[in-house]
Design a protein around this motif. Structure first.
Motif, PDB file in Angstrom:
ATOM      1  N   SER A   1     -44.860  26.567  -3.253  1.00  0.00           N
ATOM      2  CA  SER A   1     -46.164  26.156  -2.762  1.00  0.00           C
ATOM      3  C   SER A   1     -47.243  26.351  -3.824  1.00  0.00           C
ATOM      4  CB  SER A   1     -46.538  26.941  -1.499  1.00  0.00           C
ATOM      5  OG  SER A   1     -47.830  26.610  -1.055  1.00  0.00           O
ATOM      6  N   ALA A   2     -47.199  27.500  -4.493  1.00  0.00           N
ATOM      7  CA  ALA A   2     -48.197  27.791  -5.527  1.00  0.00           C
ATOM      8  C   ALA A   2     -48.074  26.808  -6.687  1.00  0.00           C
ATOM      9  CB  ALA A   2     -48.026  29.223  -6.025  1.00  0.00           C
TER      10      ALA A   2
ATOM     11  N   GLY B   1     -50.135  27.435   3.161  1.00  0.00           N
ATOM     12  CA  GLY B   1     -49.362  27.047   1.990  1.00  0.00           C
ATOM     13  C   GLY B   1     -48.605  25.745   2.144  1.00  0.00           C
TER      14      GLY B   1
ATOM     15  N   LYS C   1     -50.908  23.830  -7.699  1.00  0.00           N
ATOM     16  CA  LYS C   1     -51.467  23.709  -9.039  1.00  0.00           C
ATOM     17  C   LYS C   1     -51.107  22.378  -9.686  1.00  0.00           C
ATOM     18  CE  LYS C   1     -53.564  25.861 -12.536  1.00  0.00           C
ATOM     19  NZ  LYS C   1     -54.957  26.341 -12.460  1.00  0.00           N
TER      20      LYS C   1
END
Length: 297
Positions: free
Chosen positions: A18-19, A214, A23
Motif C-alpha cells: 500500500s505504501a 490503505g 507513492k
C-alpha cells in the motif's frame, strides 16, 4: 504460532504494498489525461469583486488571468440553461420566485448589492451588468477558458442540455461538471462520460475511508477533480500532502475552496493542492505573482 506468523507477514506485505503504490501509483494505474491544469479558479466568476455569476464577473476574472471559471446552472421554464447559484431568486434579485417557474425573458435583474457567501460581513456592489446570463453566453465569450459547472438540481433535461451544449461548443476537454450529490454526478457521467466529473460528497467520504485504511492505491477512480471545502472537519482529514501527491500522480486535480486570504492560499499550495478557488481573483493573482507561481500550461 504459525497462524500468527502468517497474519503478521500478510499484514506487513499489505502495508508495504500500500505504501509503495501510494507513492508510485503508476505501477498499478494509468495516469489520467490532463487537458488543462488550473491553479487560479474564480468562484462564481469572483463574487467578491463583481456581482456573482455575471458576464462582468467572468470578463474581469479572465482579464486578471484566471485559469478557470466556476459557475452554477439551472433550467428556466422555457428550458434555457442559465448561470445562477440559487434556485430561488430572493437572495440575489429580491423576488421570491424559482427560476424553474419563470421563462428566461421573465427573470429579474440582480440586486445592486450582494453579500459574499464565503466572506463574513462582505458585500459586493455591481455595475451596469445585472443580467442573469445564459450558459451559451459564457461559452461564446470564453471559448478557450476551462469552466467548472455545478449542476445545481437533479434535472435530467438540464444535464442533457448542458452536455449537448458542451459538445456543440467542442468543450469536452475544457469542462468539468458535477455536484455534491452522488446521484447527480452519476447522471452526468452516464449522459457524457467524456466530460470529466467531480467527486460528490459521498465519494469524498469514501475516498477518506480508502485513504486511511490503505486501500486507496488499489482502487480505480473515475473522477478527475476533487474539490475540498475549507474550513471543515472533512478538510482537516483530507488536507494531507501524501493524499494530494497520490491523486496528482494519478492525474486527479485537487482544488481547495473557497479561500479568500493569503494565509489560506499559502497553506493549500504548500500542501500540494493543484489550485485554489477564490471570490477575489485579483487578490489571488497578486499572491501568485509575488510568490513566483506562474500559470500552469
Amino acid at each position: 504460532m504459525c497462524a500468527a506468523v502468517y497474519v503478521l507477514s500478510t499484514v506487513t506485505g499489505y502495508v508495504l504494498t500500500s505504501a509503495l503504490l501510494l507513492k508510485c501509483p503508476s505501477l498499478l494505474h494509468r495516469k489520467k489525461r490532463e487537458a488543462f491544469l488550473s491553479r487560479h479558479i474564480s468562484h462564481r466568476g469572483g463574487a467578491g469583486e463583481n456581482l456573482e455569476n455575471t458576464m462582468a464577473a467572468f470578463r474581469h476574472a479572465v482579464d486578471v488571468g484566471t485559469d478557470m471559471l466556476e459557475l452554477d446552472c439551472h433550467l428556466t421554464k422555457d428550458e434555457q440553461v442559465v448561470v445562477s447559484h440559487d434556485a430561488n431568486l430572493q437572495r440575489v434579485c429580491g423576488v421570491d420566485a424559482n427560476i424553474s417557474d419563470m421563462s428566461y425573458a421573465e427573470l429579474p435583474p440582480y440586486l445592486c448589492k450582494l453579500g459574499v457567501t464565503f466572506q463574513k460581513e462582505c458585500f459586493c456592489e455591481g455595475g451596469e451588468d445585472k443580467r442573469i446570463p445564459l450558459l451559451r453566453d459564457v461559452f461564446d465569450a470564453f471559448p478557450n477558458t476551462p469552466i467548472n459547472i455545478d449542476i445545481k438540481v437533479n434535472n435530467d433535461t438540464l444535464i442533457k442540455k448542458v452536455s449537448e451544449m458542451v459538445v456543440k461548443y467542442d468543450r469536452e476537454h475544457l469542462t468539468v461538471w458535477g455536484n455534491s450529490r452522488n446521484h447527480i454526478v452519476k447522471k452526468c457521467y452516464k449522459e457524457n462520460s467524456h466530460i470529466p466529473v467531480l467527486f460528490s460528497l459521498p465519494r469524498v467520504l469514501q475516498l477518506l475511508g480508502l485513504f486511511y485504511t490503505g486501500l486507496l492505491p488499489f482502487v480505480p477512480l473515475k473522477e478527475q477533480f476533487l474539490e475540498i471545502p475549507m474550513p471543515s472537519i472533512i478538510t482537516n482529514l483530507l488536507m494531507r500532502k501524501a493524499l494530494f501527491q497520490h491523486l496528482t500522480a494519478r492525474g486527479i486535480q485537487v482544488y481547495v475552496w473557497v479561500l479568500n486570504d493569503e494565509e489560506d492560499y499559502r497553506r493549500a499550495f504548500d500542501l500540494g493542492a493543484t489550485g485554489v478557488m477564490t471570490d477575489f481573483p485579483t487578490r489571488l493573482k497578486e499572491f501568485m505573482d509575488r510568490n513566483g507561481m506562474s500559470k500552469l500550461e
